[in-house]
Motif scaffolding. Structure first.
Motif, short mmCIF file in Angstrom:
data_model
loop_
_atom_site.label_atom_id
_atom_site.label_comp_id
_atom_site.label_asym_id
_atom_site.label_seq_id
_atom_site.Cartn_x
_atom_site.Cartn_y
_atom_site.Cartn_z
N GLY A 160 -15.23 16.10 41.93
CA GLY A 160 -14.96 15.23 43.07
C GLY A 160 -15.49 15.74 44.39
N ASN A 161 -16.44 16.67 44.36
CA ASN A 161 -17.04 17.17 45.58
C ASN A 161 -18.40 16.51 45.82
OD1 ASN A 161 -15.06 19.48 46.13
ND2 ASN A 161 -15.76 19.99 44.06
N SER A 162 -18.96 16.76 46.99
CA SER A 162 -20.29 16.28 47.33
C SER A 162 -21.19 17.48 47.56
CB SER A 162 -20.26 15.42 48.61
OG SER A 162 -19.37 14.33 48.45
N VAL A 163 -22.46 17.36 47.16
CA VAL A 163 -23.41 18.45 47.30
C VAL A 163 -24.66 17.94 48.02
CG1 VAL A 163 -24.88 20.13 46.12
CG2 VAL A 163 -22.60 19.61 45.21
N VAL A 164 -25.00 18.60 49.12
CA VAL A 164 -26.26 18.34 49.82
C VAL A 164 -27.14 19.56 49.62
CG1 VAL A 164 -27.38 17.97 52.05
CG2 VAL A 164 -25.22 16.80 51.52
N LEU A 165 -28.32 19.33 49.07
CA LEU A 165 -29.20 20.42 48.68
C LEU A 165 -30.52 20.33 49.44
CD1 LEU A 165 -29.61 22.72 46.49
CD2 LEU A 165 -30.74 20.98 45.14
N VAL A 166 -30.91 21.43 50.08
CA VAL A 166 -32.22 21.54 50.72
C VAL A 166 -33.08 22.41 49.81
CG1 VAL A 166 -33.50 22.32 52.74
CG2 VAL A 166 -31.21 21.35 53.02
N ASP A 167 -34.11 21.83 49.21
CA ASP A 167 -34.88 22.58 48.24
C ASP A 167 -36.25 21.94 48.02
OD1 ASP A 167 -35.53 24.26 45.85
OD2 ASP A 167 -33.40 24.75 46.02
N HIS A 168 -37.12 22.68 47.29
CA HIS A 168 -38.46 22.20 46.97
C HIS A 168 -38.73 22.20 45.47
CE1 HIS A 168 -38.56 24.43 50.85
NE2 HIS A 168 -39.15 23.34 51.27
N ASP A 169 -37.88 22.87 44.69
CA ASP A 169 -38.13 23.02 43.27
C ASP A 169 -37.95 21.68 42.56
OD1 ASP A 169 -37.29 23.68 40.34
OD2 ASP A 169 -38.15 25.55 41.10
N THR A 170 -39.02 21.22 41.89
CA THR A 170 -38.97 19.90 41.25
C THR A 170 -37.97 19.86 40.10
OG1 THR A 170 -40.86 20.56 39.88
CG2 THR A 170 -41.33 19.32 41.89
#
Length: 407
Positions: A160-170
């Protein structure tokens, strides 16, 4: 020496002092950091320092056997304590860190191990309704390690959490429910949303720059050197003894070629190159004694070694891209030659925001001001006088016109 060490404030001062310092393992505790009193009690035949020397997966097996080794009245309490350990260890195991020992010094963690340790600590307790923001957690990770990372993120979402991810790995990006792509370029040419949507939308968006990579379209690469020509320009031969987790080995690196050292995180890549090859080559070039674990180095024709790593470029608040790249010295000379500077008698040294007379008197050439807030951490604000430029108003009156006529 203790006095001099206490007064060190920059890298130059540390280099001056560190030649008189020697770091060695404590003869009393043997590097365990524990006193004799802490090392005396034994549980299941081993002491606390011996338990800390075990790998995480081996220690987990040992911990699970603790309750049954105790008297019956103590088992419920022991089971509760062991479950707390397993809860914390489970995340580390999921992230592929089962080979780490508990006494491993944090500075020795690789660039792939460090963010996973931080992530495991952040999500140690099961939560709900929390926004987790992860800034490039895949840096330094082998593709084999990505699976555990995505698994942890999916567990967070399932709870039930939210995840914001800053990344480049496809490999990670392809698992996203929603993607926002920024661009089109970096710096002043960026700052725009050039694509947004689900993964299939990004793949088909003509404006997306990550889309072709997600769709698996073939990319042009340089032609590889034929096998018969790999060592045509010579080789660097390295032979080492055991160090950390790396066993004795011998390796050949072709000269004049692009060589990549790869492997899962923690497999010894950094140890091989940064702790064996680089110091071994430097000793070989300078005619000095090789490091104890380096048995042999052959590198004919190699005259210099340039190490470029992720170490921060300067710990001084006054360090900038211009000063680090030695561009600032040339800029000061250029402005010192202008008619405005000559009329006012300014020299190149006056344009230094470290010691020059044109530095801002309010922020002392740092561009920021620290505000002392009682009972709270200091607050940094942009200098209202220099507006972050680090220079006084007098410096703004000195103008340079280039060949194209721009001032």
């Amino acid at each position: 020496m203790e006095n001099a060490l206490a007064k060190v404030k920059d890298e130059r001062g540390m280099k001056r002092v560190e030649k008189f310092l020697k770091q060695d393992i404590c003869p009393d505790c043997g590097g365990s950091r524990l006193s004799q009193a802490a090392r005396t009690p034994r549980l299941r035949g081993i002491s606390l320092d011996q338990a800390c020397q075990m790998t995480l997966d081996a220690l987990t097996v040992w911990v699970n056997g603790v309750p049954d080794s105790l008297p019956e009245p103590m088992r419920p309490m022991a089971a509760s304590i062991c479950e707390s350990f397993n809860t914390a260890a489970r995340r580390l195991l999921d992230l592929g860190l089962r080979y780490l020992t508990l006494d491993r010094a944090s500075p020795t963690l690789s660039t792939g191990e460090r963010p996973r340790m931080q992530l495991a600590r952040a999500v140690r307790n099961r939560t709900t309704g929390v926004l987790y923001v992860l800034d490039e957690p895949s840096i330094g990770l082998h593709p084999a390690n990505i699976k555990g990372l995505t698994g942890v993120m999916e567990d967070l979402i399932a709870d039930g959490n939210s995840v914001v991810l800053v990344d480049h790995d496809t490999q990670i990006l392809s698992r996203a429910d929603w993607m926002i792509e920024m661009g089109p370029q970096a710096g002043a040419d960026g700052g725009h949303i050039i694509a947004e949507g689900r993964i299939d939308d990004i793949k088909s968006d003509p404006h997306s720059q990550i889309g072709p990579f997600l769709s698996g379209n073939p990319l042009r690469t340089r032609s590889p050197i034929p096998d018969s020509e790999i060592f045509l320009l010579g080789r660097i031969h390295l032979a080492t003894g055991p160090i950390h987790t790396v066993h004795p080995l011998e390796a050949d690196i072709p000269k004049g070629r692009l060589t990549v050292v790869t492997g899962v995180s923690g497999s010894g890549k950094t140890t091989l190159i940064l702790e064996s090859l680089v110091p071994g080559l430097l000793s070989h070039i300078n005619g000095q004694k090789l490091p104890e674990h380096v048995r042999f180095v052959e590198a004919d024709g190699i005259r210099q070694v340039k190490l470029i790593d992720a170490t921060p470029i300067g710990i001084n608040i006054r360090s900038t891209v211009a000063t680090y790249a030695n561009v600032h010295d040339e800029l000061r000379k250029i402005f010192a030659r202008t008619a405005d500077a000559k009329a006012k008698g300014y020299k190149a040294g006056d344009f230094s925001y470290n010691t020059g007379k044109l530095r801002c008197p309010v922020c002392d050439g740092t561009g920021v001001i620290n505000l002392d807030v009682q009972f709270l951490p200091d607050v940094k604000i942009t200098c209202p006088q220099s507006r972050g430029s680090r220079y006084s108003k007098e410096a703004e009156q000195i103008r340079h016109t280039n060949k194209e006529g721009y001032t």
